[in-house]
Scaffold this motif. Sequence first.
Motif, PDB file in Angstrom:
ATOM      1  N   PRO A  22       0.837  -1.210   0.000  1.00 13.12           N
ATOM      2  CA  PRO A  22       0.000   0.000   0.000  1.00 13.12           C
ATOM      3  C   PRO A  22       0.872   1.259   0.000  1.00 13.12           C
ATOM      4  O   PRO A  22       1.874   1.335   0.710  1.00 13.12           O
ATOM      5  N   TYR A  44      -3.399   1.696 -10.180  1.00 13.95           N
ATOM      6  CA  TYR A  44      -3.203   1.428  -8.751  1.00 13.95           C
ATOM      7  C   TYR A  44      -4.548   1.200  -8.062  1.00 13.95           C
ATOM      8  O   TYR A  44      -4.723   0.246  -7.298  1.00 13.95           O
ATOM      9  N   VAL A  48      -6.136  -2.127  -6.176  1.00 16.70           N
ATOM     10  CA  VAL A  48      -6.715  -2.169  -4.830  1.00 16.70           C
ATOM     11  C   VAL A  48      -8.064  -2.887  -4.852  1.00 16.70           C
ATOM     12  O   VAL A  48      -8.367  -3.694  -3.972  1.00 16.70           O
ATOM     13  N   ARG A  51      -7.566  -6.950  -5.872  1.00 17.68           N
ATOM     14  CA  ARG A  51      -6.746  -7.841  -5.054  1.00 17.68           C
ATOM     15  C   ARG A  51      -7.603  -8.894  -4.350  1.00 17.68           C
ATOM     16  O   ARG A  51      -8.767  -8.671  -4.046  1.00 17.68           O
ATOM     17  N   GLU A  97      -2.456   3.431   5.015  1.00 16.25           N
ATOM     18  CA  GLU A  97      -1.279   2.836   4.374  1.00 16.25           C
ATOM     19  C   GLU A  97      -0.219   2.462   5.397  1.00 16.25           C
ATOM     20  O   GLU A  97       0.432   1.420   5.271  1.00 16.25           O
ATOM     21  N   TRP A 102      -4.801  -1.369   2.142  1.00 12.72           N
ATOM     22  CA  TRP A 102      -4.901  -0.876   0.772  1.00 12.72           C
ATOM     23  C   TRP A 102      -6.093   0.078   0.649  1.00 12.72           C
ATOM     24  O   TRP A 102      -7.181  -0.212   1.157  1.00 12.72           O
ATOM     25  N   ASN A 103      -5.897   1.180  -0.051  1.00 14.29           N
ATOM     26  CA  ASN A 103      -6.975   2.152  -0.232  1.00 14.29           C
ATOM     27  C   ASN A 103      -6.607   3.119  -1.347  1.00 14.29           C
ATOM     28  O   ASN A 103      -5.459   3.153  -1.812  1.00 14.29           O
ATOM     29  N   TYR A 104      -7.574   3.924  -1.752  1.00 12.96           N
ATOM     30  CA  TYR A 104      -7.308   5.040  -2.655  1.00 12.96           C
ATOM     31  C   TYR A 104      -8.341   6.135  -2.393  1.00 12.96           C
ATOM     32  O   TYR A 104      -9.372   5.902  -1.765  1.00 12.96           O
ATOM     33  N   ALA A 141     -11.520   1.675   0.739  1.00 13.90           N
ATOM     34  CA  ALA A 141     -10.584   0.737   1.362  1.00 13.90           C
ATOM     35  C   ALA A 141     -11.306  -0.585   1.544  1.00 13.90           C
ATOM     36  O   ALA A 141     -11.985  -0.785   2.555  1.00 13.90           O
TER      37      ALA A 141
END
Length: 273
Positions: A22, A44, A48, A51, A97, A102-104, A141
Amino acid sequence: MPSRLSDIHAVPKDDGFSFDVPGCYRTAAFQELLARYPTALQLYARHVEARSYSKDYLQHVRQVVPRLVRWLGAELAADGRPGLCVQASALLSRLLEDLGIWNYVVAGGCVLSFVPANVRPRVFYLFDLQPLEVPHAWVVAPPFQVIDLTLRQQRYPGAEAKRIPRQVMSCRALQTSVVPEDVCTPALLKGLLLRGWRREQLLPNVFVQFWHFLKHFPARQVEMPGVTVKYIPARLLLPPWHAAWEAMPLINGKSFQQFRSKMAIVLARSRPA
């Protein structure tokens, strides 16, 4: 940026970069990739989403996120300023992170529909006669499709704020459709219709890049007592990581460094007995 999000497939799979941890977008290798292929950040985010997560990981995220949201929510309430969605989302993203989660971060618009419907819907528009800044930001997330720290702290003209939750956390935000009224101001929509555009043609033909972005990052709807919120992604945000940002006051006079230093203590204190 390429006009179609499908152009992300132009990024070579053998470019020498892998999404291994992450926050790997902060590496020099990813920044070099991003300079050559501006849509690499979408790759990316899609990584996320795609996965494979273990049950233990997902359970860990379900336990940690509410604790962080309560903590940051209290800091936001103490701060009191409206419109801190970008700062709050970037801060949460970086903290997650550091925990290996994992996140965005997403920037976009919102439509708030009230129940019962005695209050007019509140729309955070994406498009107007003049260019607009993207009005709102939130975090994804998995398994949380929406983590919104600042929904109530936006600028509301009436008493509807009392019917809006302070924060939103949803693992069941179902995909939903988007219509022109969700993203275009009434003046802009009227002008486009007067030019001869049919309503069903507008989004795919006038707002092409946005329409293709939605194909990969669809709108989602969160239903809560008193209000339903439609979250409409428009683009992704890259959380800052340079030293000056990490040291500057973000929320309630505190910096990312200060929040990070207290995070372990806060999580330990809020752990269920």
